[in-house]
Design a protein around this motif. Sequence first.
Motif, PDB file in Angstrom:
ATOM      1  N   ARG A  56       0.843  -1.204   0.000  1.00 37.46           N
ATOM      2  CA  ARG A  56       0.000   0.000   0.000  1.00 37.46           C
ATOM      3  C   ARG A  56       0.880   1.257   0.000  1.00 37.46           C
ATOM      4  O   ARG A  56       0.667   2.175  -0.787  1.00 37.46           O
ATOM      5  CB  ARG A  56      -0.922  -0.014   1.215  1.00 37.46           C
ATOM      6  CG  ARG A  56      -1.908   1.169   1.271  1.00 37.46           C
ATOM      7  CD  ARG A  56      -3.032   0.998   0.286  1.00 37.46           C
ATOM      8  NE  ARG A  56      -3.963   2.103   0.249  1.00 37.46           N
ATOM      9  CZ  ARG A  56      -4.975   2.291   1.118  1.00 37.46           C
ATOM     10  NH1 ARG A  56      -5.170   1.419   2.099  1.00 37.46           N
ATOM     11  NH2 ARG A  56      -5.782   3.310   0.988  1.00 37.46           N
ATOM     12  N   VAL A 102       5.482   5.480  -3.337  1.00 42.45           N
ATOM     13  CA  VAL A 102       4.188   5.159  -3.935  1.00 42.45           C
ATOM     14  C   VAL A 102       3.179   4.934  -2.816  1.00 42.45           C
ATOM     15  O   VAL A 102       3.451   4.206  -1.859  1.00 42.45           O
ATOM     16  CB  VAL A 102       4.244   3.881  -4.798  1.00 42.45           C
ATOM     17  CG1 VAL A 102       2.922   3.697  -5.551  1.00 42.45           C
ATOM     18  CG2 VAL A 102       5.412   3.921  -5.766  1.00 42.45           C
ATOM     19  N   ASP A 104      -0.692   3.618  -2.717  1.00 39.11           N
ATOM     20  CA  ASP A 104      -1.774   3.054  -3.521  1.00 39.11           C
ATOM     21  C   ASP A 104      -3.146   3.417  -2.969  1.00 39.11           C
ATOM     22  O   ASP A 104      -3.318   3.613  -1.763  1.00 39.11           O
ATOM     23  CB  ASP A 104      -1.671   1.527  -3.557  1.00 39.11           C
ATOM     24  CG  ASP A 104      -0.628   1.048  -4.548  1.00 39.11           C
ATOM     25  OD1 ASP A 104      -0.008   1.896  -5.210  1.00 39.11           O
ATOM     26  OD2 ASP A 104      -0.420  -0.177  -4.643  1.00 39.11           O
ATOM     27  N   ALA A 105      -4.118   3.447  -3.873  1.00 39.44           N
ATOM     28  CA  ALA A 105      -5.543   3.584  -3.526  1.00 39.44           C
ATOM     29  C   ALA A 105      -5.794   4.760  -2.589  1.00 39.44           C
ATOM     30  O   ALA A 105      -6.537   4.654  -1.613  1.00 39.44           O
ATOM     31  CB  ALA A 105      -6.061   2.282  -2.909  1.00 39.44           C
ATOM     32  N   GLN A 129      -8.614   3.494  -9.834  1.00 37.62           N
ATOM     33  CA  GLN A 129      -7.812   3.579  -8.607  1.00 37.62           C
ATOM     34  C   GLN A 129      -6.780   4.682  -8.773  1.00 37.62           C
ATOM     35  O   GLN A 129      -6.176   4.822  -9.833  1.00 37.62           O
ATOM     36  CB  GLN A 129      -7.095   2.258  -8.307  1.00 37.62           C
ATOM     37  CG  GLN A 129      -6.165   2.345  -7.088  1.00 37.62           C
ATOM     38  CD  GLN A 129      -5.535   1.015  -6.728  1.00 37.62           C
ATOM     39  OE1 GLN A 129      -6.222   0.018  -6.554  1.00 37.62           O
ATOM     40  NE2 GLN A 129      -4.205   1.000  -6.602  1.00 37.62           N
ATOM     41  N   ASN A 131      -3.238   6.420  -7.418  1.00 38.38           N
ATOM     42  CA  ASN A 131      -2.000   6.256  -6.657  1.00 38.38           C
ATOM     43  C   ASN A 131      -1.232   7.572  -6.644  1.00 38.38           C
ATOM     44  O   ASN A 131      -1.258   8.324  -7.625  1.00 38.38           O
ATOM     45  CB  ASN A 131      -1.106   5.172  -7.260  1.00 38.38           C
ATOM     46  CG  ASN A 131      -1.734   3.792  -7.212  1.00 38.38           C
ATOM     47  OD1 ASN A 131      -2.725   3.575  -6.520  1.00 38.38           O
ATOM     48  ND2 ASN A 131      -1.162   2.856  -7.948  1.00 38.38           N
ATOM     49  N   TYR A 133       2.532   9.333  -6.438  1.00 35.63           N
ATOM     50  CA  TYR A 133       3.951   9.067  -6.677  1.00 35.63           C
ATOM     51  C   TYR A 133       4.749  10.323  -6.325  1.00 35.63           C
ATOM     52  O   TYR A 133       4.385  11.431  -6.727  1.00 35.63           O
ATOM     53  CB  TYR A 133       4.202   8.701  -8.134  1.00 35.63           C
ATOM     54  CG  TYR A 133       3.602   7.378  -8.541  1.00 35.63           C
ATOM     55  CD1 TYR A 133       4.369   6.225  -8.558  1.00 35.63           C
ATOM     56  CD2 TYR A 133       2.262   7.288  -8.920  1.00 35.63           C
ATOM     57  CE1 TYR A 133       3.808   5.004  -8.933  1.00 35.63           C
ATOM     58  CE2 TYR A 133       1.703   6.081  -9.290  1.00 35.63           C
ATOM     59  CZ  TYR A 133       2.479   4.937  -9.292  1.00 35.63           C
ATOM     60  OH  TYR A 133       1.922   3.731  -9.648  1.00 35.63           O
ATOM     61  N   ASP A 147       2.331  -0.865 -18.251  1.00 43.93           N
ATOM     62  CA  ASP A 147       1.248  -1.173 -17.317  1.00 43.93           C
ATOM     63  C   ASP A 147       0.146  -1.937 -18.046  1.00 43.93           C
ATOM     64  O   ASP A 147      -0.068  -1.758 -19.248  1.00 43.93           O
ATOM     65  CB  ASP A 147       0.664   0.114 -16.726  1.00 43.93           C
ATOM     66  CG  ASP A 147       1.683   0.860 -15.871  1.00 43.93           C
ATOM     67  OD1 ASP A 147       2.405   0.204 -15.100  1.00 43.93           O
ATOM     68  OD2 ASP A 147       1.751   2.096 -16.004  1.00 43.93           O
TER      69      ASP A 147
END
Length: 395
Positions: A56, A102, A104-105, A129, A131, A133, A147
């Motif tokens: 995560r 990173v 996530d979500a 979703q 993210n 960075y 990706d």
Amino acid sequence: MLDAASWAGRLGGDTFLAQTYHRSYAHFPRVADTAGLFSWDDLNRIIATQRLEPPRLRLSVDGEMVPLHRYAIPTTNRRAVTWSRIQPSDFHAQLRDGASLVLDAVEKIHPAVGTAAEGLERFLGTSVQANVYASWTEREGFGRHWDDHDVVVVQLHGSKRWRLWGTTREAPTFRDVESPEEPEGEPMADLVLSPGDVLYLPRGWWHSVTADQGTESLHLTFGMVPHTGADLMLWVVDQLRASLALRRDIPRFGSLGEQSDFIDAVRREVAEMMTDPRLVERWAESIDTTDLGHAIPSLPYVDGLPARREVMVKLITPRGHLTPKPAEGTVTLSAAGTAWDFADSAAPALGTLLTNRPTTLGELADSAGLEIKKVAELVSVLIDGHAVAVVGTAL
């Protein structure tokens, strides 16, 4: 606010959908108003207050994840619950030496990003979703890679260099029979994103990303769940489960003639359904109305809503459908895997809910000319069906 209409305006609306989406990259300079979307303060607060474990929250450098023990220590409370606690000095050192961060979500824990992700989902018709960075050096966090989903990138702070090579295998997927080969030669595009810039990149496009412009960089990447022909066929099979041909046992131990007859019967059922020219429209409506959205409880109202104008509610499934049935004097709301029939007088209130904007019971009642008690009862039904949630208690 990045709602569906705002995203459409920034990305080019129907022209983007018809000419760019799934086809080619597109760079939109300074089209996003990032004020209030996500900041360094937001990132600091989330890291400080949330118990976030890899993947995560993670650090990556040269395509490899940085081991957690290099920037966090295990912490145990008196009830023997253990989690990893970030050590700011070690954390900073990893980032200073070239690691990228990173998260996530982030749409799940940051309201403004959640609203933006929901708006993009409404525009593109697929789950999204988001993210975060963050990078500080020209060292690549992830190396050159591709990706398995399309992305929309919004540069928030500083600059980020994106080098793009296009695809080496058309439409690669997460579960594929072979991997794309590394691209050769110079990149087909070399872009530097500045605050407010938006980049769209289809799945399968090779890219490398660096913060090599002399400033720290913070950006959001919105990733869209892809829908392929394989997904369509899985849906077709689900629709055909009522067919006797598909319910019958496979004649594994039967004669070749019996096996051939079985295959012919299955083929006829599938072929007949595939002749429907509106099959994709039916599939799209199905995935829209069965998507469960984002589960939100409606505390403290566990036994229906009070008839109070100030209570604020919101439809939590971004792709619900409203179908009028004039001959019957009703309207059908389909969302979260359920369909409800209401009197057509409720249509204005339901239409307001379908905008996915938070709205009060009073506003819903006024829009439809209904008594507040009737609106509270209607919304309570939708709460029980996991399609609506209270987002402001006004207590």
